[in-house]
Write a protein that holds these residues in place. Structure first.
Motif, PDB file in Angstrom:
ATOM      1  N   ILE A  79       0.833  -1.211   0.054  1.00 15.80           N
ATOM      2  CA  ILE A  79       0.032  -0.016   0.128  1.00 15.80           C
ATOM      3  C   ILE A  79       0.984   1.378   0.134  1.00 15.80           C
ATOM      4  CG2 ILE A  79      -1.533   1.342   1.500  1.00 15.80           C
ATOM      5  CD1 ILE A  79      -2.775  -1.329   2.188  1.00 15.80           C
ATOM      6  N   MET A  80       1.793   1.409   1.025  1.00 12.66           N
ATOM      7  CA  MET A  80       2.892   2.407   0.897  1.00 12.66           C
ATOM      8  C   MET A  80       3.606   2.549  -0.302  1.00 12.66           C
ATOM      9  SD  MET A  80       4.233   1.988   4.774  1.00 12.66           S
ATOM     10  CE  MET A  80       5.253   3.328   4.696  1.00 12.66           C
ATOM     11  N   PHE A  81       3.919   1.350  -0.825  1.00 16.96           N
ATOM     12  CA  PHE A  81       4.546   1.440  -2.360  1.00 16.96           C
ATOM     13  C   PHE A  81       3.689   2.227  -3.166  1.00 16.96           C
ATOM     14  CE2 PHE A  81       5.927  -0.137  -6.423  1.00 16.96           C
ATOM     15  CZ  PHE A  81       7.214  -0.099  -6.500  1.00 16.96           C
ATOM     16  N   LEU A  82       2.429   1.889  -3.356  1.00 23.02           N
ATOM     17  CA  LEU A  82       1.647   2.553  -4.131  1.00 23.02           C
ATOM     18  C   LEU A  82       1.287   3.893  -4.033  1.00 23.02           C
ATOM     19  CD1 LEU A  82      -1.202  -0.307  -4.598  1.00 23.02           C
ATOM     20  CD2 LEU A  82       0.706   0.268  -6.537  1.00 23.02           C
ATOM     21  N   ILE A  83       1.431   4.307  -2.814  1.00 22.69           N
ATOM     22  CA  ILE A  83       1.243   5.731  -2.677  1.00 22.69           C
ATOM     23  C   ILE A  83       2.443   6.541  -3.013  1.00 22.69           C
ATOM     24  CG2 ILE A  83       0.935   7.521  -0.618  1.00 22.69           C
ATOM     25  CD1 ILE A  83      -0.742   5.484   0.868  1.00 22.69           C
ATOM     26  N   GLY A  84       3.677   5.904  -2.869  1.00 23.01           N
ATOM     27  CA  GLY A  84       4.765   6.567  -3.185  1.00 23.01           C
ATOM     28  C   GLY A  84       4.966   6.511  -4.578  1.00 23.01           C
ATOM     29  N   MET A  85       4.500   5.601  -5.285  1.00 22.54           N
ATOM     30  CA  MET A  85       4.640   5.772  -6.768  1.00 22.54           C
ATOM     31  C   MET A  85       3.705   6.796  -7.313  1.00 22.54           C
ATOM     32  SD  MET A  85       6.627   3.598  -8.049  1.00 22.54           S
ATOM     33  CE  MET A  85       6.048   3.326  -9.889  1.00 22.54           C
ATOM     34  N   GLU A  86       2.607   7.192  -6.749  1.00 27.30           N
ATOM     35  CA  GLU A  86       1.605   8.106  -7.268  1.00 27.30           C
ATOM     36  C   GLU A  86       2.289   9.766  -6.758  1.00 27.30           C
ATOM     37  OE1 GLU A  86      -2.081   7.976  -4.721  1.00 27.30           O
ATOM     38  OE2 GLU A  86      -3.019   6.858  -6.595  1.00 27.30           O
ATOM     39  N   MET A  87       3.000   9.477  -5.748  1.00 27.88           N
ATOM     40  CA  MET A  87       3.840  10.816  -5.366  1.00 27.88           C
ATOM     41  C   MET A  87       4.743  11.166  -6.265  1.00 27.88           C
ATOM     42  SD  MET A  87       3.988  10.548  -1.451  1.00 27.88           S
ATOM     43  CE  MET A  87       4.824  11.873  -1.127  1.00 27.88           C
ATOM     44  N   VAL A  88       5.499  10.201  -6.843  1.00 30.40           N
ATOM     45  CA  VAL A  88       6.724  10.342  -7.605  1.00 30.40           C
ATOM     46  C   VAL A  88       6.386  10.597  -9.147  1.00 30.40           C
ATOM     47  CG1 VAL A  88       8.895   9.198  -8.366  1.00 30.40           C
ATOM     48  CG2 VAL A  88       8.311   9.118  -6.228  1.00 30.40           C
ATOM     49  N   VAL A 167       8.342  19.376  -5.312  1.00 29.45           N
ATOM     50  CA  VAL A 167       9.752  18.795  -4.977  1.00 29.45           C
ATOM     51  C   VAL A 167       9.776  18.159  -3.713  1.00 29.45           C
ATOM     52  CG1 VAL A 167      12.130  19.471  -4.300  1.00 29.45           C
ATOM     53  CG2 VAL A 167      10.922  20.810  -6.233  1.00 29.45           C
ATOM     54  N   ILE A 168       9.103  18.640  -2.992  1.00 29.70           N
ATOM     55  CA  ILE A 168       9.145  17.848  -1.513  1.00 29.70           C
ATOM     56  C   ILE A 168       8.095  16.633  -1.722  1.00 29.70           C
ATOM     57  CG2 ILE A 168       8.202  17.833   0.842  1.00 29.70           C
ATOM     58  CD1 ILE A 168       8.869  20.908   0.920  1.00 29.70           C
ATOM     59  N   ARG A 169       7.316  16.555  -2.523  1.00 32.41           N
ATOM     60  CA  ARG A 169       6.224  15.709  -2.732  1.00 32.41           C
ATOM     61  C   ARG A 169       7.109  14.447  -3.339  1.00 32.41           C
ATOM     62  NH1 ARG A 169       2.253  17.029  -6.371  1.00 32.41           N
ATOM     63  NH2 ARG A 169       3.494  15.818  -7.824  1.00 32.41           N
ATOM     64  N   LYS A 170       7.943  14.773  -4.530  1.00 34.17           N
ATOM     65  CA  LYS A 170       8.598  13.603  -5.164  1.00 34.17           C
ATOM     66  C   LYS A 170       9.644  13.171  -4.305  1.00 34.17           C
ATOM     67  CE  LYS A 170       7.459  15.305  -9.744  1.00 34.17           C
ATOM     68  NZ  LYS A 170       6.693  14.470  -9.946  1.00 34.17           N
ATOM     69  N   VAL A 171      10.516  14.040  -3.715  1.00 32.02           N
ATOM     70  CA  VAL A 171      11.576  13.293  -2.598  1.00 32.02           C
ATOM     71  C   VAL A 171      10.900  12.574  -1.599  1.00 32.02           C
ATOM     72  CG1 VAL A 171      13.013  14.351  -0.812  1.00 32.02           C
ATOM     73  CG2 VAL A 171      12.825  15.493  -2.935  1.00 32.02           C
ATOM     74  N   PHE A 172       9.958  12.860  -1.004  1.00 36.81           N
ATOM     75  CA  PHE A 172       9.405  12.034  -0.002  1.00 36.81           C
ATOM     76  C   PHE A 172       8.641  10.930  -0.514  1.00 36.81           C
ATOM     77  CE2 PHE A 172      10.023  15.724   2.871  1.00 36.81           C
ATOM     78  CZ  PHE A 172      10.634  15.028   4.037  1.00 36.81           C
ATOM     79  N   GLY A 173       8.267  11.164  -1.879  1.00 37.41           N
ATOM     80  CA  GLY A 173       7.660   9.768  -2.697  1.00 37.41           C
ATOM     81  C   GLY A 173       8.744   8.821  -2.395  1.00 37.41           C
ATOM     82  N   ILE A 174      10.010   9.314  -3.191  1.00 38.71           N
ATOM     83  CA  ILE A 174      11.022   8.240  -3.126  1.00 38.71           C
ATOM     84  C   ILE A 174      11.568   7.629  -1.713  1.00 38.71           C
ATOM     85  CG2 ILE A 174      13.673   8.040  -3.714  1.00 38.71           C
ATOM     86  CD1 ILE A 174      12.973  10.418  -5.938  1.00 38.71           C
TER      87      ILE A 174
END
Length: 191
Positions: A79-88, A167-174
């Protein structure tokens, strides 16, 4: 059951690092943009209830369904992986019920971001090492911090700005992707 400041501090710091509410600010802001509102008190209370229930009954609840901690950690990691993918990637992989109801307070904020598999697994481990009273106080300390961050998410978004938020969304997505992979690996090791 004696309260010990050192134990409370240790439990609070462990839970703070696992919940990582400061690191989840971009996720919270992103979800608020998608759904329009986040009920800070509701999310905090539900997350607190989940944590306390899991503290007392976690191993029994998982056992009731025949689920081991490793499988639980792997499911939460996905679940966390999918949320991270959306963010990145800036895409929407799934539409949640939260968007239709206009709130994302319970899923995914209360669970799995605040009271996720990492938090739940840690609570089971903490129970073996620390007094129950000290764990409960550590949970309350973290819930107060969570509430403060959730409540101030609009203010934080204004201070960060749109470009800074992206920028922060992509960094924290990673970072979220990395945490999810670590949880996945740990889940496999336990499994």
């Amino acid at each position: 059951m004696q309260m010990n400041f050192t134990e409370v501090l240790s439990v609070s710091l462990i839970l703070f690092s696992i919940i990582d509410i400061v690191g989840n600010i971009p996720i919270v802001i992103n979800l608020r943009k998608k759904t329009g509102t986040i009920h800070s008190a509701r999310a905090t209370i539900v997350a607190g209830l989940i944590m306390v229930i899991f503290l007392f009954l976690g191993d029994k609840i998982l056992g009731l369904f025949g689920i081991d901690i490793g499988s639980f950690a792997i499911a939460g990691a996905l679940i966390m992986f999918l949320i991270g993918m959306e963010m990145v990637l800036g895409i929407e992989l799934f539409r949640s019920d939260a968007e239709e109801s206009g709130s994302s307070s319970i899923v995914p904020i209360a669970f799995p971001l605040i009271a996720g598999p990492g938090t739940m697994t840690s609570l089971i481990s903490l129970r073996a090492e620390y007094e129950l009273t000290n764990i409960l106080v550590g949970i309350v300390v973290n819930l107060l911090l969570v509430y403060a961050v959730l409540k101030s998410s609009s203010w934080l978004e204004k201070k960060i700005g749109h470009a800074g938020f992206d920028v922060i969304r992509k960094v924290f997505g990673i970072i979220l992707l990395a945490i999810s992979i670590k949880l996945f690996k740990n889940g496999l090791a336990i499994w």
